[in-house]
Enzyme design. Structure first.
Site, PDB file in Angstrom:
ATOM      1  N   CYS A   1      45.685  -3.481 -38.480  1.00 36.05           N
ATOM      2  CA  CYS A   1      45.570  -4.076 -39.821  1.00 36.05           C
ATOM      3  C   CYS A   1      45.305  -3.061 -40.926  1.00 36.05           C
ATOM      4  O   CYS A   1      46.108  -2.890 -41.838  1.00 36.05           O
ATOM      5  CB  CYS A   1      44.473  -5.145 -39.816  1.00 36.05           C
ATOM      6  SG  CYS A   1      44.849  -6.590 -38.821  1.00 36.05           S
TER       7      CYS A   1
ATOM      8  N   HIS B   1      41.849  -5.706 -46.289  1.00 38.36           N
ATOM      9  CA  HIS B   1      41.069  -4.951 -45.304  1.00 38.36           C
ATOM     10  C   HIS B   1      40.636  -3.591 -45.828  1.00 38.36           C
ATOM     11  O   HIS B   1      40.578  -2.606 -45.081  1.00 38.36           O
ATOM     12  CB  HIS B   1      41.865  -4.798 -44.006  1.00 38.36           C
ATOM     13  CG  HIS B   1      40.994  -4.664 -42.790  1.00 38.36           C
ATOM     14  ND1 HIS B   1      41.375  -5.111 -41.549  1.00 38.36           N
ATOM     15  CD2 HIS B   1      39.761  -4.144 -42.624  1.00 38.36           C
ATOM     16  CE1 HIS B   1      40.425  -4.862 -40.666  1.00 38.36           C
ATOM     17  NE2 HIS B   1      39.432  -4.270 -41.304  1.00 38.36           N
TER      18      HIS B   1
END
Length: 502
Positions: A53, A103
């Site tokens: 991610c 993120h």
């Protein structure tokens, strides 16, 4: 002339090979994405630059490879001085906003976005730092198989709470734009967290499918026969030496298919809002993702490898007033997003700033373009950099500590035949290996990765002592300026809040 608006929609962990825009026989129901693709430019060989991610997303927003910006794993600090597409577009006069996940780790939670409409779903601290100093130790926060073993329909989850807010705030942003700031171009990034595991979804989407509609994984390889990195991943996800019940594999895939349909429903909401606000004609829409999901193929789950299911992402550009609908077969990556958005916005790239991505404008115009992807992985499951070159029909996977992997993806889309040991391919293998060693200083990247991990583990432990000061983004709302308030004339307030205005 007003610059075009940009709506960038992201899904999380969406495996491109399964989608109906790439596989006509796909059982996954995504009518909104299919319609978008039918009048857009579809990239059939789009890749992430790291199958994890945070590293993927840091490269996606910056156009620089992970090793260049310290994007080693899911707890890597993303430096605030790395230019992003949000910085570039903001300098061109755009209002840049992010609704949802990116993120970002570290104290800078904006990275050029003028506004973040939601918090992130994942923590912004260093708590998920990988530890190559203890490669056999399985950290408690690593994936395990509970996502598969507990797969099925649900009423509510953490991720549903998040994505509902993401889409609602994005729609409100578009309504506010036309009511308050219609002359300024915007770049709105809407980043949802489905179909990322855990594999559960409300019955509305679960019931779009039947068990008999859900194919089980088509490639099954004994664990002992897998490549070394695949074996390490099985240990990371706590599946080594174990088997999963076939019915739970099917449940997980059914929920995943349902989650793809959920994403599609949200795409439909965003497209309707664009239309309702009169923005559809002047807005370029890009749809993509951060990486895929193995979903049981080869016995693997989640991501963390360079196989097609984990590394390929959807990538669609919808701007029918500029580009005729067509498909692009050349390989490209999400690192190419930054230069592409800058050119679509009518800007120019600063030649003095570092950039690994290349503009997709030639592909969009149907006039050719590059056919190469570079990938880097320094996350969990390896203890040495795992690099990838995708060029033409070929994919080369390179780790100094593992046997080399070479696949002809055109002839062998399931990557079943490793040609690295084939006598007739030794010349090609040597060319790829020489290219990789020229591109990457593996010992230097290895040492930089270790040094970063050690620093972050130390800092993370120290910051657990005493008073906690969170880096997580805290979206602020001034309720005094919402709805009906006595310091604003009632008729004026109602008139300004209505669209179209009476």
């Amino acid at each position: 002339m007003k610059r075009p608006n940009i709506l960038f929609i992201m899904a999380d962990q969406m495996a491109a090979p399964l989608l109906p825009i790439h596989d006509p026989a796909s059982p996954i129901k995504m009518p909104n994405l299919v319609r978008l693709a039918e009048t857009g430019v579809v990239f059939d060989s789009a890749y992430c630059n790291s199958p994890l991610c945070a590293p993927s997303r840091f490269t996606l927003v910056s156009g620089q490879l992970p090793s260049k910006i310290g994007a080693y794993d899911n707890a890597a600090d993303f430096p605030g001085d790395v230019p992003t597409y949000a910085h570039y577009l903001r300098s061109l006069g755009y209002h840049t906003a992010l609704s949802g996940k990116m993120h970002f780790c570290g104290p800078d939670q904006l990275h050029g976005y003028e506004e973040r409409l939601t918090s992130d779903i994942y923590p912004a601290d260093y708590g998920w730092a990988v530890n190559w100093d203890a490669p056999e130790e399985r950290l408690s926060w690593y994936h395990n198989m509970s996502s598969v073993l507990q797969a099925g329909p649900t009423v509510r989850t953490n991720q549903l709470d998040f994505d509902e807010e993401v889409v609602f705030k994005a729609q409100q942003y578009l309504y506010n734009h036309v009511r308050e700031n219609a002359e300024q171009p915007f770049c709105l990034t809407v980043s949802m967290t489905h179909p990322h595991d855990p594999y559960c979804i409300p019955e509305e989407f679960w019931n779009l499918y039947r068990d008999e509609d859900i194919p089980l994984p088509g490639v099954n390889i004994d664990q002992q026969d897998l490549d070394l990195h695949s074996q390490r991943i099985l240990k990371v996800i706590d599946l080594w030496g174990k088997e999963l019940p076939a019915e739970k594999i099917r449940d997980a895939r059914r929920a995943y298919f349902g989650a793809c349909s959920y994403i599609d429903a949200n795409i439909g909401k965003l497209l309707k809002t664009l239309g309702d606000c009169g923005l559809a004609e002047d807005t370029i829409i890009v749809f993509s993702g951060d990486h895929g999901d193995m979903l049981g193929e080869r016995g693997l789950w989640y991501k963390m490898h360079w196989f097609e299911m984990a590394a390929r992402v959807p990538f669609v550009v919808h701007a029918p007033r500029q580009f005729a609908a067509h498909r692009v077969s050349q390989s490209m990556s999400t690192a190419d997003l930054l230069p592409t958005l800058v050119e679509l916005a009518g800007g120019t790239l600063d030649p003095s700033l570092p950039l690994d991505g290349r503009s997709l404008l030639p592909h969009l115009q149907g006039s050719g373009g590059h056919d190469e992807v570079l990938g880097e992985y320094m996350g969990e499951g390896t203890n040495s950099p795992l690099m990838m070159i995708r060029r033409g029909d070929w994919k080369f996977i390179y780790c100094e500590q593992d046997p080399l992997l070479l696949f002809n993806v055109a002839n062998d889309p399931h990557e079943l035949e490793n040609l690295a040991q084939s006598p007739e391919h030794q010349g090609l293998l040597a060319e790829f290996l020489a290219d990789a060693r020229q591109r990457w200083d593996i010992p230097a990247i290895h040492q930089a990765t270790l040094a970063s991990q050690r620093r972050r583990r130390f800092v993370a432990e120290a910051l657990t002592k005493g008073k906690l000061k969170s880096w997580d983004h805290q979206p602020m709302v001034d309720a005094s300026q919402q709805y009906m308030r006595n310091h604003i004339d009632l008729d004026d307030l109602e008139r300004r809040a209505r669209y179209p205005r009476p």
